[in-house]
Design a protein around this motif. Structure first.
Motif, PDB file in Angstrom:
ATOM      1  N   LEU A  22       1.319  11.484  -1.920  1.00 13.12           N
ATOM      2  CA  LEU A  22       1.433  10.840  -3.229  1.00 13.12           C
ATOM      3  C   LEU A  22       0.229   9.999  -3.602  1.00 13.12           C
ATOM      4  N   GLY A  23      -0.429   9.409  -2.624  1.00 12.29           N
ATOM      5  CA  GLY A  23      -1.559   8.533  -2.901  1.00 12.29           C
ATOM      6  C   GLY A  23      -1.581   7.361  -1.947  1.00 12.29           C
ATOM      7  N   PRO A  24      -2.494   6.414  -2.158  1.00 19.16           N
ATOM      8  CA  PRO A  24      -2.613   5.281  -1.237  1.00 19.16           C
ATOM      9  C   PRO A  24      -1.497   4.255  -1.418  1.00 19.16           C
ATOM     10  N   GLU A  25      -0.997   3.781  -0.287  1.00 18.79           N
ATOM     11  CA  GLU A  25       0.081   2.797  -0.244  1.00 18.79           C
ATOM     12  C   GLU A  25      -0.470   1.476   0.275  1.00 18.79           C
ATOM     13  N   VAL A  26      -0.172   0.379  -0.405  1.00 16.15           N
ATOM     14  CA  VAL A  26      -0.547  -0.940   0.085  1.00 16.15           C
ATOM     15  C   VAL A  26       0.449  -1.340   1.178  1.00 16.15           C
ATOM     16  N   ILE A  27      -0.085  -1.851   2.281  1.00 16.66           N
ATOM     17  CA  ILE A  27       0.740  -2.319   3.398  1.00 16.66           C
ATOM     18  C   ILE A  27       0.268  -3.717   3.779  1.00 16.66           C
ATOM     19  N   TYR A  28       1.141  -4.467   4.414  1.00 10.96           N
ATOM     20  CA  TYR A  28       0.767  -5.798   4.880  1.00 10.96           C
ATOM     21  C   TYR A  28       1.764  -6.240   5.933  1.00 10.96           C
ATOM     22  N   SER A  29       1.302  -7.139   6.782  1.00  9.28           N
ATOM     23  CA  SER A  29       2.161  -7.766   7.785  1.00  9.28           C
ATOM     24  C   SER A  29       1.635  -9.175   8.005  1.00  9.28           C
ATOM     25  N   LEU A  30       2.548 -10.089   8.285  1.00 12.48           N
ATOM     26  CA  LEU A  30       2.151 -11.473   8.532  1.00 12.48           C
ATOM     27  C   LEU A  30       2.718 -11.961   9.845  1.00 12.48           C
ATOM     28  N   LEU A  53       0.403   2.612  -4.554  1.00 10.99           N
ATOM     29  CA  LEU A  53       1.837   2.754  -4.301  1.00 10.99           C
ATOM     30  C   LEU A  53       2.296   1.752  -3.242  1.00 10.99           C
ATOM     31  N   ALA A  54       3.598   1.581  -3.155  1.00 15.37           N
ATOM     32  CA  ALA A  54       4.207   0.791  -2.079  1.00 15.37           C
ATOM     33  C   ALA A  54       5.561   1.408  -1.772  1.00 15.37           C
ATOM     34  N   GLU A  55       5.952   1.319  -0.517  1.00 17.27           N
ATOM     35  CA  GLU A  55       7.268   1.777  -0.088  1.00 17.27           C
ATOM     36  C   GLU A  55       7.886   0.655   0.732  1.00 17.27           C
ATOM     37  N   VAL A  56       9.028   0.147   0.274  1.00 18.24           N
ATOM     38  CA  VAL A  56       9.609  -1.055   0.867  1.00 18.24           C
ATOM     39  C   VAL A  56      11.074  -0.818   1.213  1.00 18.24           C
ATOM     40  N   ARG A  72       9.123   0.010  -9.839  1.00 15.31           N
ATOM     41  CA  ARG A  72       9.895   0.933  -9.011  1.00 15.31           C
ATOM     42  C   ARG A  72      10.004   2.282  -9.720  1.00 15.31           C
ATOM     43  N   PHE A  73       9.777   3.370  -8.970  1.00 14.97           N
ATOM     44  CA  PHE A  73       9.883   4.700  -9.577  1.00 14.97           C
ATOM     45  C   PHE A  73      10.769   5.657  -8.793  1.00 14.97           C
ATOM     46  N   ALA A  74      11.173   5.284  -7.570  1.00 12.64           N
ATOM     47  CA  ALA A  74      12.018   6.202  -6.796  1.00 12.64           C
ATOM     48  C   ALA A  74      12.695   5.448  -5.670  1.00 12.64           C
ATOM     49  N   MET A  95      14.850   3.060   0.801  1.00  9.39           N
ATOM     50  CA  MET A  95      13.542   2.460   0.556  1.00  9.39           C
ATOM     51  C   MET A  95      13.189   2.665  -0.904  1.00  9.39           C
ATOM     52  N   GLY A  96      12.646   1.630  -1.513  1.00 13.59           N
ATOM     53  CA  GLY A  96      12.174   1.745  -2.881  1.00 13.59           C
ATOM     54  C   GLY A  96      10.701   2.111  -2.884  1.00 13.59           C
ATOM     55  N   ARG A  97      10.339   2.980  -3.800  1.00 11.21           N
ATOM     56  CA  ARG A  97       8.920   3.311  -3.998  1.00 11.21           C
ATOM     57  C   ARG A  97       8.477   2.683  -5.306  1.00 11.21           C
TER      58      ARG A  97
END
Length: 174
Positions: free
Chosen positions: A96-104, A135-138, A156-158, A167-169
């Motif tokens: 689908l494309g690039p997804e932003v990710i993060y962790s703290l 994109l993001a998937e959470v 949100r789209f999916a 999971m929300g996209r």
């Protein structure tokens, strides 16, 4: 710009409080300690414990995507500090494309760092890199990350099934 070439951009990202620097092989021990902490891996890796070899693979994948596409995995540190605050980055979300990710790190939560770092990555992607969307998937159970994504103006789209439940996209376009 020639086809197949990545525009030369500064790979270190800075915000008012944070410095995001691309991960390197020298960061292996920090990433291993961070990503194997139960509070960190709960949603990022669906609770799985990454092996040292998988950490090496993530660093190598990041170096490759930085060379090919101008993005990858950044380590987050406070401007005035030396300890690892967390990670942020972009990675492919299926086709689908690039997804932003993060962790703290647990002691870095509740300070707005996830939003600040993810926003820096998203601005980098949509600005200097010229990507059409991020994109993001959470996991729906990860209320804190849903709030971060909403603060970033993502829509949100999916909904898709995930290991821990739905999971929300989300997406944000230029």
């Amino acid at each position: 710009m020639a086809t197949g070439r990545v525009a030369k951009v500064n790979r270190t990202l800075t915000t008012r409080r944070l410095v995001l620097r691309p991960a390197t092989a020298q960061d292996h021990a920090d990433l291993l300690a961070h990503w194997t902490a139960p509070e960190v891996r709960q949603f990022l890796f669906d609770g799985a414990i990454l092996s040292p070899a998988e950490i090496t693979g993530a660093i190598e994948d990041s170096a490759r995507t930085f060379a090919e596409a101008g993005y990858g995995l950044w380590l987050i540190r406070e401007r005035e500090g030396t300890g690892l605050v967390g990670t942020a980055g972009l990675r492919p979300l299926e086709d689908l494309g690039p997804e932003v990710i993060y962790s703290l790190a647990p002691d870095a939560r509740g300070k707005g760092y996830a939003t600040e770092a993810a926003r820096a990555v998203m601005v980098h992607a949509l600005g200097p890199l010229g990507l059409p969307e991020v994109l993001a998937e959470v996991d729906e159970g990860n209320a804190a990350s849903v709030k971060v994504i909403e603060r970033l103006g993502m829509t949100r789209f999916a909904e898709v099934p995930g290991v821990l439940g739905p999971m929300g996209r989300y997406r944000r376009t230029r």
